[in-house]
Design a protein around this motif. Sequence first.
Motif, PDB file in Angstrom:
ATOM      1  N   ASP A   1      -9.181  -8.967  -6.816  1.00 26.60           N
ATOM      2  CA  ASP A   1      -8.489  -9.142  -8.103  1.00 26.60           C
ATOM      3  C   ASP A   1      -6.995  -8.883  -7.996  1.00 26.60           C
ATOM      4  OD1 ASP A   1      -8.433  -6.398  -7.827  1.00 26.60           O
ATOM      5  OD2 ASP A   1      -9.436  -5.958  -9.736  1.00 26.60           O
ATOM      6  N   GLY A   2      -6.479  -8.653  -6.760  1.00 28.54           N
ATOM      7  CA  GLY A   2      -5.039  -8.506  -6.543  1.00 28.54           C
ATOM      8  C   GLY A   2      -4.528  -7.088  -6.661  1.00 28.54           C
ATOM      9  N   LYS A   3      -5.404  -6.105  -6.846  1.00 27.17           N
ATOM     10  CA  LYS A   3      -4.959  -4.721  -6.978  1.00 27.17           C
ATOM     11  C   LYS A   3      -4.504  -4.195  -5.617  1.00 27.17           C
ATOM     12  CE  LYS A   3      -6.357  -0.117  -8.401  1.00 27.17           C
ATOM     13  NZ  LYS A   3      -7.464   0.744  -8.787  1.00 27.17           N
ATOM     14  N   ALA A   4      -3.287  -3.615  -5.597  1.00 28.89           N
ATOM     15  CA  ALA A   4      -2.716  -3.095  -4.357  1.00 28.89           C
ATOM     16  C   ALA A   4      -3.062  -1.621  -4.178  1.00 28.89           C
ATOM     17  CB  ALA A   4      -1.201  -3.254  -4.365  1.00 28.89           C
ATOM     18  N   THR A   5      -3.391  -1.232  -2.930  1.00 30.61           N
ATOM     19  CA  THR A   5      -3.627   0.162  -2.578  1.00 30.61           C
ATOM     20  C   THR A   5      -2.835   0.470  -1.310  1.00 30.61           C
ATOM     21  OG1 THR A   5      -5.865   0.050  -3.475  1.00 30.61           O
ATOM     22  CG2 THR A   5      -5.371   1.880  -2.015  1.00 30.61           C
ATOM     23  N   PRO A   6      -1.893   1.412  -1.349  1.00 29.31           N
ATOM     24  CA  PRO A   6      -1.457   2.170  -2.508  1.00 29.31           C
ATOM     25  C   PRO A   6      -0.696   1.281  -3.484  1.00 29.31           C
ATOM     26  CG  PRO A   6      -0.003   2.629  -0.666  1.00 29.31           C
ATOM     27  CD  PRO A   6      -1.101   1.736  -0.136  1.00 29.31           C
ATOM     28  N   SER A   7      -0.518   1.776  -4.697  1.00 28.78           N
ATOM     29  CA  SER A   7       0.147   0.978  -5.727  1.00 28.78           C
ATOM     30  C   SER A   7       1.667   1.063  -5.631  1.00 28.78           C
ATOM     31  CB  SER A   7      -0.308   1.420  -7.117  1.00 28.78           C
ATOM     32  OG  SER A   7       0.007   2.793  -7.312  1.00 28.78           O
ATOM     33  N   HIS A   8       2.187   2.026  -4.856  1.00 27.48           N
ATOM     34  CA  HIS A   8       3.632   2.244  -4.728  1.00 27.48           C
ATOM     35  C   HIS A   8       3.923   2.595  -3.276  1.00 27.48           C
ATOM     36  CE1 HIS A   8       7.608   3.649  -6.283  1.00 27.48           C
ATOM     37  NE2 HIS A   8       7.524   4.498  -5.277  1.00 27.48           N
ATOM     38  N   THR A   9       4.847   1.866  -2.648  1.00 28.55           N
ATOM     39  CA  THR A   9       5.140   2.066  -1.224  1.00 28.55           C
ATOM     40  C   THR A   9       6.640   2.208  -1.022  1.00 28.55           C
ATOM     41  OG1 THR A   9       3.217   0.739  -0.618  1.00 28.55           O
ATOM     42  CG2 THR A   9       4.887   1.044   1.080  1.00 28.55           C
ATOM     43  N   HIS A  10       7.021   3.114  -0.118  1.00 32.45           N
ATOM     44  CA  HIS A  10       8.433   3.321   0.206  1.00 32.45           C
ATOM     45  C   HIS A  10       8.782   2.675   1.541  1.00 32.45           C
ATOM     46  CE1 HIS A  10       8.392   7.228  -2.329  1.00 32.45           C
ATOM     47  NE2 HIS A  10       8.618   6.170  -3.066  1.00 32.45           N
ATOM     48  N   LEU A  11       9.921   2.006   1.585  1.00 38.01           N
ATOM     49  CA  LEU A  11      10.528   1.547   2.827  1.00 38.01           C
ATOM     50  C   LEU A  11      11.919   2.175   2.882  1.00 38.01           C
ATOM     51  CD1 LEU A  11       9.501  -2.229   2.816  1.00 38.01           C
ATOM     52  CD2 LEU A  11       8.355  -0.325   3.973  1.00 38.01           C
ATOM     53  N   THR A  12      12.517   2.219   4.072  1.00 34.69           N
ATOM     54  CA  THR A  12      13.774   2.945   4.251  1.00 34.69           C
ATOM     55  C   THR A  12      14.908   2.012   4.647  1.00 34.69           C
ATOM     56  OG1 THR A  12      12.492   4.858   4.967  1.00 34.69           O
ATOM     57  CG2 THR A  12      14.832   4.911   5.434  1.00 34.69           C
ATOM     58  N   GLU A  13      16.026   2.175   3.965  1.00 35.46           N
ATOM     59  CA  GLU A  13      17.237   1.403   4.269  1.00 35.46           C
ATOM     60  C   GLU A  13      17.637   1.605   5.729  1.00 35.46           C
ATOM     61  OE1 GLU A  13      21.786   0.873   2.524  1.00 35.46           O
ATOM     62  OE2 GLU A  13      20.632   2.672   2.029  1.00 35.46           O
ATOM     63  N   GLY A  14      18.026   0.516   6.375  1.00 36.60           N
ATOM     64  CA  GLY A  14      18.465   0.572   7.765  1.00 36.60           C
ATOM     65  C   GLY A  14      17.347   0.409   8.779  1.00 36.60           C
ATOM     66  N   GLU A  15      16.104   0.364   8.325  1.00 32.85           N
ATOM     67  CA  GLU A  15      14.970   0.236   9.232  1.00 32.85           C
ATOM     68  C   GLU A  15      14.531  -1.227   9.352  1.00 32.85           C
ATOM     69  OE1 GLU A  15      13.854   2.746  10.965  1.00 32.85           O
ATOM     70  OE2 GLU A  15      14.988   4.296   9.918  1.00 32.85           O
ATOM     71  N   SER A  16      13.810  -1.517  10.441  1.00 36.78           N
ATOM     72  CA  SER A  16      13.243  -2.849  10.650  1.00 36.78           C
ATOM     73  C   SER A  16      11.742  -2.732  10.827  1.00 36.78           C
ATOM     74  CB  SER A  16      13.847  -3.510  11.895  1.00 36.78           C
ATOM     75  OG  SER A  16      15.212  -3.794  11.689  1.00 36.78           O
ATOM     76  N   TYR A  17      11.038  -3.721  10.340  1.00 34.89           N
ATOM     77  CA  TYR A  17       9.582  -3.730  10.380  1.00 34.89           C
ATOM     78  C   TYR A  17       9.098  -5.121  10.785  1.00 34.89           C
ATOM     79  CZ  TYR A  17      10.301   0.268   7.224  1.00 34.89           C
ATOM     80  OH  TYR A  17      10.716   1.444   6.655  1.00 34.89           O
ATOM     81  N   ARG A  18       8.029  -5.154  11.577  1.00 34.57           N
ATOM     82  CA  ARG A  18       7.313  -6.418  11.749  1.00 34.57           C
ATOM     83  C   ARG A  18       6.300  -6.462  10.614  1.00 34.57           C
ATOM     84  NH1 ARG A  18       6.153  -7.212  17.187  1.00 34.57           N
ATOM     85  NH2 ARG A  18       7.666  -8.908  17.234  1.00 34.57           N
ATOM     86  N   LEU A  19       6.456  -7.442   9.735  1.00 30.42           N
ATOM     87  CA  LEU A  19       5.549  -7.594   8.606  1.00 30.42           C
ATOM     88  C   LEU A  19       4.409  -8.509   9.034  1.00 30.42           C
ATOM     89  CD1 LEU A  19       4.816  -7.163   5.630  1.00 30.42           C
ATOM     90  CD2 LEU A  19       6.304  -9.089   5.068  1.00 30.42           C
ATOM     91  N   LYS A  20       3.192  -7.965   8.987  1.00 29.38           N
ATOM     92  CA  LYS A  20       2.007  -8.724   9.378  1.00 29.38           C
ATOM     93  C   LYS A  20       1.113  -8.886   8.150  1.00 29.38           C
ATOM     94  CE  LYS A  20       1.983  -6.306  13.817  1.00 29.38           C
ATOM     95  NZ  LYS A  20       1.177  -5.447  14.711  1.00 29.38           N
ATOM     96  N   VAL A  21       0.703 -10.113   7.885  1.00 29.78           N
ATOM     97  CA  VAL A  21      -0.202 -10.400   6.773  1.00 29.78           C
ATOM     98  C   VAL A  21      -1.536 -10.847   7.359  1.00 29.78           C
ATOM     99  CG1 VAL A  21      -0.583 -11.741   4.672  1.00 29.78           C
ATOM    100  CG2 VAL A  21       1.768 -11.188   5.384  1.00 29.78           C
ATOM    101  N   THR A  22      -2.619 -10.252   6.883  1.00 29.67           N
ATOM    102  CA  THR A  22      -3.949 -10.681   7.308  1.00 29.67           C
ATOM    103  C   THR A  22      -4.778 -10.961   6.065  1.00 29.67           C
ATOM    104  OG1 THR A  22      -3.811  -9.256   9.258  1.00 29.67           O
ATOM    105  CG2 THR A  22      -5.982 -10.115   8.693  1.00 29.67           C
ATOM    106  N   LEU A  23      -5.419 -12.115   6.045  1.00 29.74           N
ATOM    107  CA  LEU A  23      -6.328 -12.475   4.964  1.00 29.74           C
ATOM    108  C   LEU A  23      -7.752 -12.405   5.496  1.00 29.74           C
ATOM    109  CD1 LEU A  23      -4.469 -15.567   3.460  1.00 29.74           C
ATOM    110  CD2 LEU A  23      -4.295 -13.177   2.777  1.00 29.74           C
ATOM    111  N   TYR A  24      -8.666 -11.903   4.653  1.00 29.13           N
ATOM    112  CA  TYR A  24     -10.054 -11.717   5.070  1.00 29.13           C
ATOM    113  C   TYR A  24     -11.005 -12.454   4.138  1.00 29.13           C
ATOM    114  CZ  TYR A  24      -8.255  -7.795   7.825  1.00 29.13           C
ATOM    115  OH  TYR A  24      -7.567  -7.022   8.723  1.00 29.13           O
ATOM    116  N   HIS A  25     -12.106 -12.917   4.721  1.00 33.73           N
ATOM    117  CA  HIS A  25     -13.229 -13.446   3.947  1.00 33.73           C
ATOM    118  C   HIS A  25     -14.492 -12.862   4.555  1.00 33.73           C
ATOM    119  CE1 HIS A  25     -15.417 -16.060   1.274  1.00 33.73           C
ATOM    120  NE2 HIS A  25     -16.194 -16.415   2.291  1.00 33.73           N
TER     121      HIS A  25
END
Length: 195
Positions: A68-92
Amino acid sequence: MKKIQLLSIVSIAFLFVFSFSSCSKDDPIPEIDQEEYDAAELVFAHGDITDGKFVESGETTKITFSPDGKATPSHTHLTEGESYRLKVTLYHDGESINQEIIDAGAEHQFFFVGAPEGVFDYSYEDQQIGLTGILTVTGHSDDAFDWNIVLRHGLNKNHAAAQEWDNANYAQAGGADDVNVTTELHVTTSGGHDH
């Protein structure tokens, strides 16, 4: 009399066979949506860019989405000046369906919209699909904001609206949403955050 009975039986048999084959031809075969998902996951893998290559540190932040699209956790912190590899995975049914998206890569593209201007820079690592990419935090936000993750299917990737990963007008490139979920992010300075 026997001829009439035999003719009747043959006629009924012919009618039955004809009706059965007509039904099979006319009944549409339901199309299975190969990209149907029942869970999604975002992983922010912290790292550094060294000699033009991203090297993960092993530290990760994960956000999961229910059907239903509910995010867990509902609030996330990222930090200025940092780099991240963003990975998206979809499941069925507990299995990743990312390969199906990759196989039809020309038809799919993720967009990440809603961040305040100047907070993020992003580059696709997978031919403008968005299952993996490098997200650099170039600024901070005074307040939390809703970050919208959209997977568009059947769009024209050459359209001007598909050229930017954060184009709020992505729908102008055509297609339809396969995924459209939102999570709350707060981008803080390296000094930290108290909630």
